[in-house]
Design an enzyme around this catalytic site. Sequence first.
Site, short mmCIF file in Angstrom:
data_model
loop_
_atom_site.label_atom_id
_atom_site.label_comp_id
_atom_site.label_asym_id
_atom_site.label_seq_id
_atom_site.Cartn_x
_atom_site.Cartn_y
_atom_site.Cartn_z
CG HIS A 21 -2.09 -0.96 1.03
ND1 HIS A 21 -3.33 -0.73 1.56
CD2 HIS A 21 -2.19 -2.14 0.34
CE1 HIS A 21 -4.14 -1.72 1.23
NE2 HIS A 21 -3.47 -2.59 0.49
CG HIS A 25 -4.75 -11.90 -2.64
ND1 HIS A 25 -5.92 -11.66 -3.33
CD2 HIS A 25 -4.36 -10.70 -2.15
CE1 HIS A 25 -6.22 -10.37 -3.26
NE2 HIS A 25 -5.27 -9.77 -2.55
#
EC number: 1.11.1.21
Length: 726
Positions: free
Chosen positions: A92, A255
């Site tokens: 992020h 993920h």
Amino acid sequence: MSSDESSPGTPSPNARKPNTDWWPNRLDLEILDQNARDAGPVSDDFDYGEAFQSLDLDEVKADIEQVITEPKEWWPADYDHYGPFMIRMAWHSAGTYRAYDGRGGAAGGRQRFAPISSWPDNANLDKARRLLWPVKQKYGRNLSWADLMILAGNVAVESMGFQTFGFAGGREDSFEPDKGVDWGPEEELETQERFDEAGEIQEGLGASVMGLIYVNPEGPDGQPDPEASAENIRQTFSRMAMDDRQTAALIAGGHTFGKVHGADSTENAHGPDPEEAPIENMGLGWQDGETAREEGVTTSGIEGPWTSSPTEWDMGYVDNLLEYEWEPEKGPGGAWQWTPTEGEDVEAAPDAQNPDEEVTPMMLTTDIALKRDPTYREIMEDFQENPMEFGMSFAKAWYKLTHRDMGPPERFSGPEVPEETMVWQDPIPDADYDLIGDEEIDQLKAEILDSDLSRTRLVKTAWASASTYRDSDKRGGANGARIRLEPQRNWEVNEPEELETALETYEDIQQEFNESRSDDTRVSLADLIVLGGNAAVEEAAAEAGYDVSVPFEPGRTDATEEQTDADSFEALKPRADPFRNYIRDDVQKPAEEVMVDKADLLDLTAEELTALVGGARALGATYRDSHLGVLTEAEGALTNDFFVNLLDMGTEWEQTRDSETVYEGRDRETGDLEWEATRLDLIFGSHDRLRAIAETYAAEDGEEMLVEDFVDVWTKVMRADRFDLE
């Protein structure tokens, strides 16, 4: 005093109303003020790259791994391992980058500041940075927050069994947010008002939703629609120059680790974000009492891991996604997520906080999108068949994600910098010859000035080559002479036909010079183009009565087409160039706002912007040799006439009938037309701060100052990408 009254997010009743609130249409120069000063305690001459090079990187990584593998009571660690948490923080931090203007990204470590620090998508990442504080405290300024956040992500994936492609340090820390970034038009977080009628995200924006890094994990508009989600994913990742394969690798690789958090409904589990939190929270947000310890953390509102081994690198994510069928359901956090359909026996995972309990893996709508979209599915199936290819694709995509905004490899520091240079790093070949010296420089300047190229053409060619530089991501600039390659060679603003003539002349001069040398001295086109602009500026100053020498440092080389990612470079095409009085017809913002944005990307101050525009107008360096803004009878001489005539009270300005951006300057007494100019010119007389600077240059003792300042800022732009000189 109540906690509400002490909240940093609550305005003081005595707060002053800024000028931008009183006059919202006033041109804001604040982003240029950031370029004029050093915010923070670190001195301007401190070299972050050199400081990083002095660190024992193995020791630093060992300290980070200790943090990652030793849970703290004050904040729970999923599976007794903070690795996935650190990956999310690093992702992020870097993922705000967008290719459109090079802004965002990991540089500056700006995840520490609002608004990014308080975005819903960054919920609880304040805890990740606090966990790393002992490491930052130990190494001080030698290890920037910007480097530490990305390095922690690398250490995290390595601690879980993955081999990264490399790491480069040298990112500088900022001590305030970047005020030049337009994050979107929305006035509320987690809303989306940025799509045009064709379903495209507005030009310049990266994410599809305000306050998110990319897209809504539940699906567009919070609906579990994988096909529509795939469209959003493709848009948002392409905005940061990722292709489909890199996009799939990043999502699948990221993920593979960790889980999402939706232990409770967001209404019950979230406290105020850091900017709204009470002062006693000491900058921490999303404090939800004992919920995190007793019931689990709520961040996204979606709950569960993707694989049965969330802290190990394996093929679990790819296999689970492709081998089982999934259906949407509302999870415990009240958000849409996907669960295995009845009869699908997906291997269970341990509970994040209680290893004696088991939970069923889940998928996001954005995961199912990789299965439903034909192109993404083909890539995922290839990854499943070729695990090594999956690993390498993720390694390289992760490296690109986390290093995209650092610029060329010359700026990279540390023992883990890869030997390979990727095309997205805009490689430039090393000079395998001797550089020209003072004698050759004088000889070449004379040949250039004796050629058929006008002084104005020399200036415009040099400017077109160098002014593509963006300080936001250190791309563009004169080095490499990519102005002679696609796509820059045919950009409208560069006047392709005239540019072609200039390049042919420079190539002839280069060939004749290089072939005439009996030694190993050679000159590049990149150096010749800058040298020609410098020579023209010197002559223009001499015509105005000033003897100046424009500094020149040889050493630029010429990139090849193979070293140039043409699609990526298209993002550098100017939408407006105030220094050539050019603005595209499709630009929606006021011309003066676009001018300030361009100046910020060039790392200019308000004073440098003013001097550069005034000098360029005197030189007549306008698009298509337009007379607009050339407020002088001595065009080509480096005078202060632009400012003198712009501010002359004997001239009255009025908008023309045929254009909203062109103005006529008429003699107040006779009504005769004296000048024509654009908004890009008149702003230097109408804006209070810019007028104050313009008045200094327009004064009788201001011309010499203008010449000196113009030469300084011209030189700054010409050498902006010369990282080899730093």
